[in-house]
Every structure is written in structure tokens, then in C-alpha cells.
Design a protein around this motif. Sequence first.
Motif, PDB file in Angstrom:
ATOM      1  N   ALA A  97      67.898  60.096  60.707  1.00 10.93           N
ATOM      2  CA  ALA A  97      67.103  59.054  61.359  1.00 10.93           C
ATOM      3  C   ALA A  97      65.689  59.544  61.620  1.00 10.93           C
ATOM      4  O   ALA A  97      64.718  58.814  61.417  1.00 10.93           O
ATOM      5  N   MET A 103      71.486  61.824  63.060  1.00  7.58           N
ATOM      6  CA  MET A 103      70.280  61.834  63.899  1.00  7.58           C
ATOM      7  C   MET A 103      69.120  62.507  63.178  1.00  7.58           C
ATOM      8  O   MET A 103      67.982  62.039  63.242  1.00  7.58           O
ATOM      9  N   ALA A 123      77.350  63.178  63.260  1.00  4.39           N
ATOM     10  CA  ALA A 123      76.401  62.551  64.184  1.00  4.39           C
ATOM     11  C   ALA A 123      75.072  63.290  64.187  1.00  4.39           C
ATOM     12  O   ALA A 123      74.001  62.671  64.153  1.00  4.39           O
ATOM     13  N   VAL A 124      75.123  64.617  64.215  1.00  4.39           N
ATOM     14  CA  VAL A 124      73.885  65.414  64.213  1.00  4.39           C
ATOM     15  C   VAL A 124      73.111  65.190  62.917  1.00  4.39           C
ATOM     16  O   VAL A 124      71.885  65.006  62.939  1.00  4.39           O
ATOM     17  N   GLY A 180      71.754  57.289  65.368  1.00  8.72           N
ATOM     18  CA  GLY A 180      72.067  58.472  64.577  1.00  8.72           C
ATOM     19  C   GLY A 180      73.524  58.526  64.178  1.00  8.72           C
ATOM     20  O   GLY A 180      73.860  58.861  63.042  1.00  8.72           O
ATOM     21  N   PHE A 239      68.561  56.285  70.214  1.00 11.86           N
ATOM     22  CA  PHE A 239      68.410  57.212  69.093  1.00 11.86           C
ATOM     23  C   PHE A 239      69.749  57.882  68.763  1.00 11.86           C
ATOM     24  O   PHE A 239      70.118  57.997  67.598  1.00 11.86           O
ATOM     25  N   LEU A 240      70.479  58.288  69.804  1.00 10.97           N
ATOM     26  CA  LEU A 240      71.781  58.918  69.581  1.00 10.97           C
ATOM     27  C   LEU A 240      72.763  57.948  68.933  1.00 10.97           C
ATOM     28  O   LEU A 240      73.469  58.305  67.976  1.00 10.97           O
TER      29      LEU A 240
END
Length: 89
Positions: free
Chosen positions: A44, A41, A37-38, A14, A10-11
Motif C-alpha cells: 500500500a 501494508m 498483512a505486513v 494493508g 492504513f492497517l
Amino acid sequence: MNAIIQLLGFLLIGVVIGYVARVVKPGRDKLGFKLTAVLGMAGALVGGVAASLIGKGSITELNFWGFVFAVIAAIALLAFAPVFAGDRK
């Protein structure tokens, strides 16, 4: 162990979605890698939920429509990120 692999996946997805959203979104962003990135995520997560709600995918697996919805959600989040950060230019 399986949960750790899913979390790492998932990371990673993301980060990829955040990067794709930054490439696709027109204009210049002043966001760093961590915020990108955050937001990827979050995109996503939102995209996976949206795809599962309309019956085009599942929140627990990556498929074409889930990826498309995730990138769209990440682009929307990237567009509103300066507003949330207090930079309203």
C-alpha cells in the motif's frame, strides 16, 4: 484522533491489499496472516507513492489507481518474500 483513524485505516487497507495480492498471485504461499498483512501494508505504501509520482493519486487517500498499484506492489513483495526469508525454492 484523526491520526489514529488514519493509521487504523492504513492497517485495514494493508490487510485487504495483502489478501487480494495472495488471491491474485498464482501458486501457493506458506506465509501467515501477519506477514501477509505486513506485505500488504508495504505494498500500500509503495503503490501509493508510485501512483502519486505519476500523478494518478495521492499517498494520503485511497483511489482506484493507488489500489491497483498497491496490489501490484504487494504481489511483487509476496513473490520475493521467500527469498528474503531464506527459502529459495
